[in-house]
Design a protein around this motif. Sequence first.
Motif, PDB file in Angstrom:
ATOM      1  N   THR A  29       0.851  -1.190   0.000  1.00  0.00           N
ATOM      2  CA  THR A  29       0.000   0.000   0.000  1.00  0.00           C
ATOM      3  C   THR A  29       0.886   1.239   0.000  1.00  0.00           C
ATOM      4  O   THR A  29       2.122   1.127   0.067  1.00  0.00           O
ATOM      5  N   TRP A  33      -2.470   6.255  -1.301  1.00  0.00           N
ATOM      6  CA  TRP A  33      -3.704   5.456  -1.472  1.00  0.00           C
ATOM      7  C   TRP A  33      -4.565   5.573  -0.215  1.00  0.00           C
ATOM      8  O   TRP A  33      -5.773   5.844  -0.313  1.00  0.00           O
ATOM      9  N   ARG A  37      -8.250   7.478  -0.178  1.00  0.00           N
ATOM     10  CA  ARG A  37      -9.461   6.661  -0.063  1.00  0.00           C
ATOM     11  C   ARG A  37     -10.138   6.779   1.296  1.00  0.00           C
ATOM     12  O   ARG A  37     -11.328   6.483   1.407  1.00  0.00           O
ATOM     13  N   CYS A 113     -19.328  -0.564  15.976  1.00  0.00           N
ATOM     14  CA  CYS A 113     -18.964   0.860  15.922  1.00  0.00           C
ATOM     15  C   CYS A 113     -20.096   1.782  16.366  1.00  0.00           C
ATOM     16  O   CYS A 113     -19.860   2.955  16.644  1.00  0.00           O
ATOM     17  N   ARG A 152      -4.252  -5.826   3.301  1.00  0.00           N
ATOM     18  CA  ARG A 152      -4.157  -4.368   3.101  1.00  0.00           C
ATOM     19  C   ARG A 152      -5.523  -3.699   3.021  1.00  0.00           C
ATOM     20  O   ARG A 152      -5.640  -2.488   3.232  1.00  0.00           O
ATOM     21  N   MET A 210     -14.633  -7.776   5.723  1.00  0.00           N
ATOM     22  CA  MET A 210     -15.426  -6.614   5.322  1.00  0.00           C
ATOM     23  C   MET A 210     -15.585  -6.514   3.814  1.00  0.00           C
ATOM     24  O   MET A 210     -14.629  -6.695   3.072  1.00  0.00           O
ATOM     25  N   GLY A 212     -15.933  -3.729   1.750  1.00  0.00           N
ATOM     26  CA  GLY A 212     -15.749  -2.283   1.907  1.00  0.00           C
ATOM     27  C   GLY A 212     -16.736  -1.449   1.112  1.00  0.00           C
ATOM     28  O   GLY A 212     -17.304  -0.488   1.625  1.00  0.00           O
ATOM     29  N   ARG A 213     -16.979  -1.843  -0.146  1.00  0.00           N
ATOM     30  CA  ARG A 213     -17.881  -1.049  -0.994  1.00  0.00           C
ATOM     31  C   ARG A 213     -19.313  -1.079  -0.464  1.00  0.00           C
ATOM     32  O   ARG A 213     -20.002  -0.072  -0.476  1.00  0.00           O
ATOM     33  N   ASN A 250     -14.315   6.899   7.798  1.00  0.00           N
ATOM     34  CA  ASN A 250     -13.722   7.239   6.507  1.00  0.00           C
ATOM     35  C   ASN A 250     -14.086   8.686   6.199  1.00  0.00           C
ATOM     36  O   ASN A 250     -15.267   9.045   6.255  1.00  0.00           O
ATOM     37  N   ILE A 307     -22.274   3.987  12.803  1.00  0.00           N
ATOM     38  CA  ILE A 307     -22.766   2.752  12.174  1.00  0.00           C
ATOM     39  C   ILE A 307     -21.717   1.663  12.354  1.00  0.00           C
ATOM     40  O   ILE A 307     -20.514   1.951  12.381  1.00  0.00           O
TER      41      ILE A 307
HETATM   42  N1  COA Z   1      -3.615  -0.060  -0.641  1.00  0.00           N
HETATM   43  C1  COA Z   1      -3.618  -0.125  -1.980  1.00  0.00           C
HETATM   44  N2  COA Z   1      -4.593  -0.709  -2.683  1.00  0.00           N
HETATM   45  C2  COA Z   1      -5.630  -1.235  -1.997  1.00  0.00           C
HETATM   46  C3  COA Z   1      -5.689  -1.191  -0.604  1.00  0.00           C
HETATM   47  C4  COA Z   1      -4.625  -0.580   0.079  1.00  0.00           C
HETATM   48  N3  COA Z   1      -4.590  -0.472   1.420  1.00  0.00           N
HETATM   49  N4  COA Z   1      -6.832  -1.794  -0.213  1.00  0.00           N
HETATM   50  C5  COA Z   1      -7.470  -2.188  -1.302  1.00  0.00           C
HETATM   51  N5  COA Z   1      -6.741  -1.858  -2.401  1.00  0.00           N
HETATM   52  C6  COA Z   1      -7.044  -2.102  -3.785  1.00  0.00           C
HETATM   53  C7  COA Z   1      -8.048  -3.191  -4.003  1.00  0.00           C
HETATM   54  O1  COA Z   1      -7.407  -4.442  -3.991  1.00  0.00           O
HETATM   55  C8  COA Z   1      -8.605  -2.842  -5.370  1.00  0.00           C
HETATM   56  O2  COA Z   1      -7.703  -3.312  -6.337  1.00  0.00           O
HETATM   57  P1  COA Z   1      -8.256  -4.002  -7.685  1.00  0.00           P
HETATM   58  O3  COA Z   1      -9.089  -2.920  -8.334  1.00  0.00           O
HETATM   59  O4  COA Z   1      -7.009  -4.333  -8.398  1.00  0.00           O
HETATM   60  O5  COA Z   1      -9.057  -5.166  -7.222  1.00  0.00           O
HETATM   61  C9  COA Z   1      -8.540  -1.329  -5.406  1.00  0.00           C
HETATM   62  O6  COA Z   1      -7.651  -0.936  -4.347  1.00  0.00           O
HETATM   63  C10 COA Z   1      -9.854  -0.620  -5.220  1.00  0.00           C
HETATM   64  O7  COA Z   1     -10.516  -1.241  -4.162  1.00  0.00           O
HETATM   65  P2  COA Z   1     -11.942  -0.720  -3.747  1.00  0.00           P
HETATM   66  O8  COA Z   1     -12.510  -1.662  -2.720  1.00  0.00           O
HETATM   67  O9  COA Z   1     -12.772  -0.393  -4.942  1.00  0.00           O
HETATM   68  O10 COA Z   1     -11.579   0.672  -3.065  1.00  0.00           O
HETATM   69  P3  COA Z   1     -12.591   1.717  -2.473  1.00  0.00           P
HETATM   70  O11 COA Z   1     -12.468   2.990  -3.211  1.00  0.00           O
HETATM   71  O12 COA Z   1     -13.959   1.156  -2.299  1.00  0.00           O
HETATM   72  O13 COA Z   1     -11.981   1.949  -1.030  1.00  0.00           O
HETATM   73  C11 COA Z   1     -12.319   1.291   1.254  1.00  0.00           C
HETATM   74  C12 COA Z   1     -11.868   0.863  -0.142  1.00  0.00           C
HETATM   75  C13 COA Z   1     -12.236   0.104   2.182  1.00  0.00           C
HETATM   76  C14 COA Z   1     -11.412   2.406   1.725  1.00  0.00           C
HETATM   77  C15 COA Z   1     -13.772   1.825   1.162  1.00  0.00           C
HETATM   78  O14 COA Z   1     -14.586   0.900   0.473  1.00  0.00           O
HETATM   79  C16 COA Z   1     -14.357   2.083   2.523  1.00  0.00           C
HETATM   80  O15 COA Z   1     -13.915   2.949   3.245  1.00  0.00           O
HETATM   81  N6  COA Z   1     -15.438   1.379   2.891  1.00  0.00           N
HETATM   82  C17 COA Z   1     -16.028   1.543   4.194  1.00  0.00           C
HETATM   83  C18 COA Z   1     -15.190   0.844   5.235  1.00  0.00           C
HETATM   84  C19 COA Z   1     -15.623   1.167   6.624  1.00  0.00           C
HETATM   85  O16 COA Z   1     -15.908   2.283   6.934  1.00  0.00           O
HETATM   86  N7  COA Z   1     -15.656   0.155   7.498  1.00  0.00           N
HETATM   87  C20 COA Z   1     -16.006   0.297   8.853  1.00  0.00           C
HETATM   88  C21 COA Z   1     -17.412   0.711   9.019  1.00  0.00           C
HETATM   89  S1  COA Z   1     -17.857   0.799  10.710  1.00  0.00           S
END
Ligand code: COA
Length: 320
Positions: A29, A33, A37, A113, A152, A210, A212-213, A250, A307
């Motif tokens: 990572t 990134w 994000r 949470c 990651r 999780m 994430g999306r 986030n 949430i």
């Molecule tokens: N570093 C680099 N790349 C990463 C990564 C990291 N730490 N984690 C994931 N990726 C990659 C993925 O593997 C994916 O690669 P691919 O396209 O080759 O498969 C790419 O980044 C995009 O992943 P994606 O899941 O679409 O990213 P996103 O924009 O949805 O962001 C989160 C991911 C987890 C940050 C986001 O979905 C999120 O914040 N969700 C809510 C999580 C949360 O709040 N949880 C607790 C709630 S109480």
Amino acid sequence: MKYSRIAGTGSYLPKKVVTNEELAQKVDTTDEWIVSRTGISSRHVSSPEETSSYMGYHAGLHALEAAGLSANDLDMIIVATTTPDKGLPNTACLLQERLGITNIPAFDITVACAGFVYALSVADQYIRGGMMKTILVVGVDVLTAVTNWDDRSTCVLFGDGAGAIILQADDKPGILSTHLHADGRQKDSLYIPTWLPGQRKEEELSYIHMDGREVFRFAVKALGQVVEEALAANHMSQTDIDWFIPHQANLRIITALAEKLKLSLDKVVITVDRHANTSAASVPLALDEAVRDGRIQRGQTLLLEAIGGGFVWGAALIIY
Ligand code: COA
């Protein structure tokens, strides 16, 4: 005494800080990134001694001190945690023992949470109902202990900490209203497998899993609805809010909600950049930070929301 009000706040953060750069040395990572994000730059990570009861105890002491009270003034202890020190006794009992008091009810609630908002709601009902006058409410979690540090997609998101309030009976509000929801159909979007050895499948590790999306999508929708519900129940609009104190999961979720509420970001308390997602601790940690640095003043109107896995979610409208 018709209402409950926050008499004092406190918090505790583990001493060890882990930056994005340090994580980037362990998993594939980058700081860029993670920041783009999530808005997270660093997080606090507990040592084995910094358990939920330890951190909750220190946060509780700070809250008692801020309220000008001692542990002997408490009628009840409620701890919101998903990461208890032990299977039993509950964390609130262990915290009670650390405080050196006995004979008041002490229990945990497990609402991930959203735990602090749920615990606040329970404490508010006990006080409004006249059964209790002074309650210690703690939100604490050690999610880094159930984080897969090789994954990651989750290990960059979480941190540890504790936040606490003293809720006290008062003639004036106080907690105006709390609004709680749950949807168990979403049980697979965010979960930790059982840690009961007798019920665990051999291959299943007790780490956070999780989607994430899906969490992101659901959070923006559900939190948007519950904050509107809280405002409507009190015949208020966004312009009545002095401080928005959202769950710190986030920055993109927080920003989306602030836009929906038409609140400028300088009315939003943000700690996710330094704390990451501390689960049940996130809202009371942010509250305590903004109270102690003087942003939040007595008489101001606060909107809280959170949430967590379940999904479970809720909001509270408060006159501080
Ligand atoms: N570093 C680099 N790349 C990463 C990564 C990291 N730490 N984690 C994931 N990726 C990659 C993925 O593997 C994916 O690669 P691919 O396209 O080759 O498969 C790419 O980044 C995009 O992943 P994606 O899941 O679409 O990213 P996103 O924009 O949805 O962001 C989160 C991911 C987890 C940050 C986001 O979905 C999120 O914040 N969700 C809510 C999580 C949360 O709040 N949880 C607790 C709630 S109480």
